[in-house]
Design a protein around this motif. Structure first.
Motif, PDB file in Angstrom:
ATOM      1  N   LEU A  47       0.828  -1.204   0.000  1.00  0.00           N
ATOM      2  CA  LEU A  47       0.000   0.000   0.000  1.00  0.00           C
ATOM      3  C   LEU A  47       0.866   1.259   0.000  1.00  0.00           C
ATOM      4  O   LEU A  47       0.564   2.236  -0.688  1.00  0.00           O
ATOM      5  N   MET A  48       1.961   1.210   0.771  1.00  0.00           N
ATOM      6  CA  MET A  48       2.881   2.355   0.781  1.00  0.00           C
ATOM      7  C   MET A  48       3.373   2.655  -0.625  1.00  0.00           C
ATOM      8  O   MET A  48       3.353   3.802  -1.091  1.00  0.00           O
ATOM      9  N   TYR A  49       3.815   1.605  -1.315  1.00  0.00           N
ATOM     10  CA  TYR A  49       4.365   1.801  -2.653  1.00  0.00           C
ATOM     11  C   TYR A  49       3.286   2.136  -3.683  1.00  0.00           C
ATOM     12  O   TYR A  49       3.587   2.727  -4.726  1.00  0.00           O
ATOM     13  N   HIS A  50       2.055   1.776  -3.373  1.00  0.00           N
ATOM     14  CA  HIS A  50       0.955   2.158  -4.265  1.00  0.00           C
ATOM     15  C   HIS A  50       0.800   3.679  -4.292  1.00  0.00           C
ATOM     16  O   HIS A  50       0.592   4.279  -5.361  1.00  0.00           O
ATOM     17  N   TYR A  51       0.919   4.292  -3.129  1.00  0.00           N
ATOM     18  CA  TYR A  51       0.745   5.743  -3.045  1.00  0.00           C
ATOM     19  C   TYR A  51       2.039   6.508  -3.326  1.00  0.00           C
ATOM     20  O   TYR A  51       2.008   7.608  -3.888  1.00  0.00           O
ATOM     21  N   PHE A  52       3.163   5.936  -2.939  1.00  0.00           N
ATOM     22  CA  PHE A  52       4.447   6.630  -3.078  1.00  0.00           C
ATOM     23  C   PHE A  52       5.493   5.656  -3.598  1.00  0.00           C
ATOM     24  O   PHE A  52       6.000   4.825  -2.837  1.00  0.00           O
ATOM     25  N   PRO A  53       5.820   5.727  -4.895  1.00  0.00           N
ATOM     26  CA  PRO A  53       6.735   4.757  -5.507  1.00  0.00           C
ATOM     27  C   PRO A  53       8.140   4.727  -4.898  1.00  0.00           C
ATOM     28  O   PRO A  53       8.796   3.688  -4.912  1.00  0.00           O
ATOM     29  N   THR A  54       8.608   5.863  -4.364  1.00  0.00           N
ATOM     30  CA  THR A  54       9.940   5.904  -3.770  1.00  0.00           C
ATOM     31  C   THR A  54       9.909   6.702  -2.467  1.00  0.00           C
ATOM     32  O   THR A  54       8.993   7.495  -2.231  1.00  0.00           O
ATOM     33  N   LYS A  55      10.923   6.479  -1.647  1.00  0.00           N
ATOM     34  CA  LYS A  55      11.021   7.230  -0.393  1.00  0.00           C
ATOM     35  C   LYS A  55      11.228   8.717  -0.672  1.00  0.00           C
ATOM     36  O   LYS A  55      10.718   9.575   0.064  1.00  0.00           O
ATOM     37  N   GLY A  56      11.977   9.031  -1.725  1.00  0.00           N
ATOM     38  CA  GLY A  56      12.182  10.429  -2.084  1.00  0.00           C
ATOM     39  C   GLY A  56      10.881  11.125  -2.437  1.00  0.00           C
ATOM     40  O   GLY A  56      10.630  12.256  -2.009  1.00  0.00           O
ATOM     41  N   GLU A  57      10.037  10.439  -3.211  1.00  0.00           N
ATOM     42  CA  GLU A  57       8.745  11.017  -3.579  1.00  0.00           C
ATOM     43  C   GLU A  57       7.842  11.152  -2.353  1.00  0.00           C
ATOM     44  O   GLU A  57       7.053  12.096  -2.257  1.00  0.00           O
ATOM     45  N   PHE A  58       7.963  10.204  -1.432  1.00  0.00           N
ATOM     46  CA  PHE A  58       7.174  10.267  -0.207  1.00  0.00           C
ATOM     47  C   PHE A  58       7.566  11.480   0.628  1.00  0.00           C
ATOM     48  O   PHE A  58       6.706  12.255   1.062  1.00  0.00           O
ATOM     49  N   PHE A  59       8.869  11.665   0.835  1.00  0.00           N
ATOM     50  CA  PHE A  59       9.300  12.826   1.603  1.00  0.00           C
ATOM     51  C   PHE A  59       8.904  14.119   0.883  1.00  0.00           C
ATOM     52  O   PHE A  59       8.468  15.081   1.518  1.00  0.00           O
ATOM     53  N   ALA A  60       9.070  14.141  -0.437  1.00  0.00           N
ATOM     54  CA  ALA A  60       8.719  15.338  -1.199  1.00  0.00           C
ATOM     55  C   ALA A  60       7.249  15.696  -1.022  1.00  0.00           C
ATOM     56  O   ALA A  60       6.888  16.875  -0.929  1.00  0.00           O
ATOM     57  N   ALA A  61       6.391  14.676  -0.950  1.00  0.00           N
ATOM     58  CA  ALA A  61       4.954  14.930  -0.760  1.00  0.00           C
ATOM     59  C   ALA A  61       4.694  15.529   0.619  1.00  0.00           C
ATOM     60  O   ALA A  61       3.869  16.445   0.765  1.00  0.00           O
ATOM     61  N   ILE A  62       5.391  15.024   1.635  1.00  0.00           N
ATOM     62  CA  ILE A  62       5.249  15.578   2.989  1.00  0.00           C
ATOM     63  C   ILE A  62       5.713  17.025   3.012  1.00  0.00           C
ATOM     64  O   ILE A  62       5.070  17.909   3.587  1.00  0.00           O
ATOM     65  N   TRP A  63       6.848  17.277   2.401  1.00  0.00           N
ATOM     66  CA  TRP A  63       7.449  18.606   2.359  1.00  0.00           C
ATOM     67  C   TRP A  63       6.548  19.588   1.621  1.00  0.00           C
ATOM     68  O   TRP A  63       6.331  20.715   2.053  1.00  0.00           O
ATOM     69  N   LYS A  64       5.987  19.139   0.486  1.00  0.00           N
ATOM     70  CA  LYS A  64       5.116  20.007  -0.304  1.00  0.00           C
ATOM     71  C   LYS A  64       3.831  20.314   0.452  1.00  0.00           C
ATOM     72  O   LYS A  64       3.351  21.449   0.441  1.00  0.00           O
ATOM     73  N   ARG A  65       3.270  19.317   1.131  1.00  0.00           N
ATOM     74  CA  ARG A  65       2.045  19.553   1.890  1.00  0.00           C
ATOM     75  C   ARG A  65       2.271  20.604   2.975  1.00  0.00           C
ATOM     76  O   ARG A  65       1.447  21.501   3.172  1.00  0.00           O
ATOM     77  N   ALA A  66       3.402  20.494   3.654  1.00  0.00           N
ATOM     78  CA  ALA A  66       3.720  21.467   4.700  1.00  0.00           C
ATOM     79  C   ALA A  66       3.857  22.861   4.116  1.00  0.00           C
ATOM     80  O   ALA A  66       3.369  23.848   4.682  1.00  0.00           O
ATOM     81  N   HIS A  67       4.516  22.968   2.960  1.00  0.00           N
ATOM     82  CA  HIS A  67       4.701  24.277   2.341  1.00  0.00           C
ATOM     83  C   HIS A  67       3.401  24.825   1.760  1.00  0.00           C
ATOM     84  O   HIS A  67       3.192  26.039   1.753  1.00  0.00           O
TER      85      HIS A  67
END
Length: 202
Positions: A47-67
């Protein structure tokens, strides 16, 4: 085990990002695997990889949401001078950096720091503020080009000053703010009237 709540894809995505933000706040980027995040969020690795293919993309999504949340708050008040509005917006950015120190360090001092998806949110929201400055000052033509170049350099300056402040704690938050505003005056202020009230409120 109790059955999991039925969530929309967007709700599930937010839930995963909440779990990731907590883990990234406790440990370095390189010390966390996607499996760790899945376990922390009590979901499957698939499920994790379904939403976020890589750890980098996952962190980027967190970072973008915060910004994105920051940008909705760090606006330039049309009732104030352009400079006063920028100072308020910049203060909000510095407060955000101070409240998210682990994320800031990952975004600037880790293996993922050069990823455009990670660098983008910082540049995007500061660029949005810069565009508001240009529009508020009704900058056009070559004057706008010069001021835009100055603002691009100012964004880079803000990033380095913020990291210096947070990493070494040799200067205060207010001193970091004053440094950034002094640089704005010396560069952008040479081309725009920063004491003007935004054009749209005239």
């Amino acid at each position: 085990m109790p059955s999991r709540r039925r969530l929309t894809p967007e709700q599930r995505r937010d839930e995963l990002m909440d779990a990731g933000a907590q883990l990234f706040g406790e440990r370095g980027f390189e010390d966390i695997a996607m499996e760790d995040i899945a376990a922390h969020a009590q979901v499957s690795r698939a499920l994790m990889y379904h939403y976020f293919p890589t750890k980098g993309e996952f962190f980027a999504a967190i970072w973008k949401r915060a910004h994105d949340r920051l940008l909705s708050e760090a606006t330039i008040d049309p009732a104030r001078s352009v400079r006063a509005g920028v100072a308020i917006a910049l203060a909000a950015h510095l407060d955000f950096y101070q409240a998210h120190v682990p994320l800031v360090f990952i975004a600037n001092r880790s293996a993922v720091a050069t990823d455009p998806a990670v660098r983008g949110p910082v540049a995007d929201d500061l660029t949005a503020i810069c565009n508001r400055v240009l529009d508020a000052c009704a900058a056009t033509g070559h004057t706008r080009d010069l001021a835009s170049a100055a603002l691009a350099g100012w964004i880079a300056f803000i990033r380095e000053v913020a990291i210096e402040w947070l990493l070494h704690q040799r200067i205060s938050r207010d001193e970091a703010l004053k440094l950034c505003m002094a640089t704005l005056d010396a560069t952008v202020g040479a081309h725009l009237d920063l004491e003007a009230v935004p054009a749209q409120s005239n």
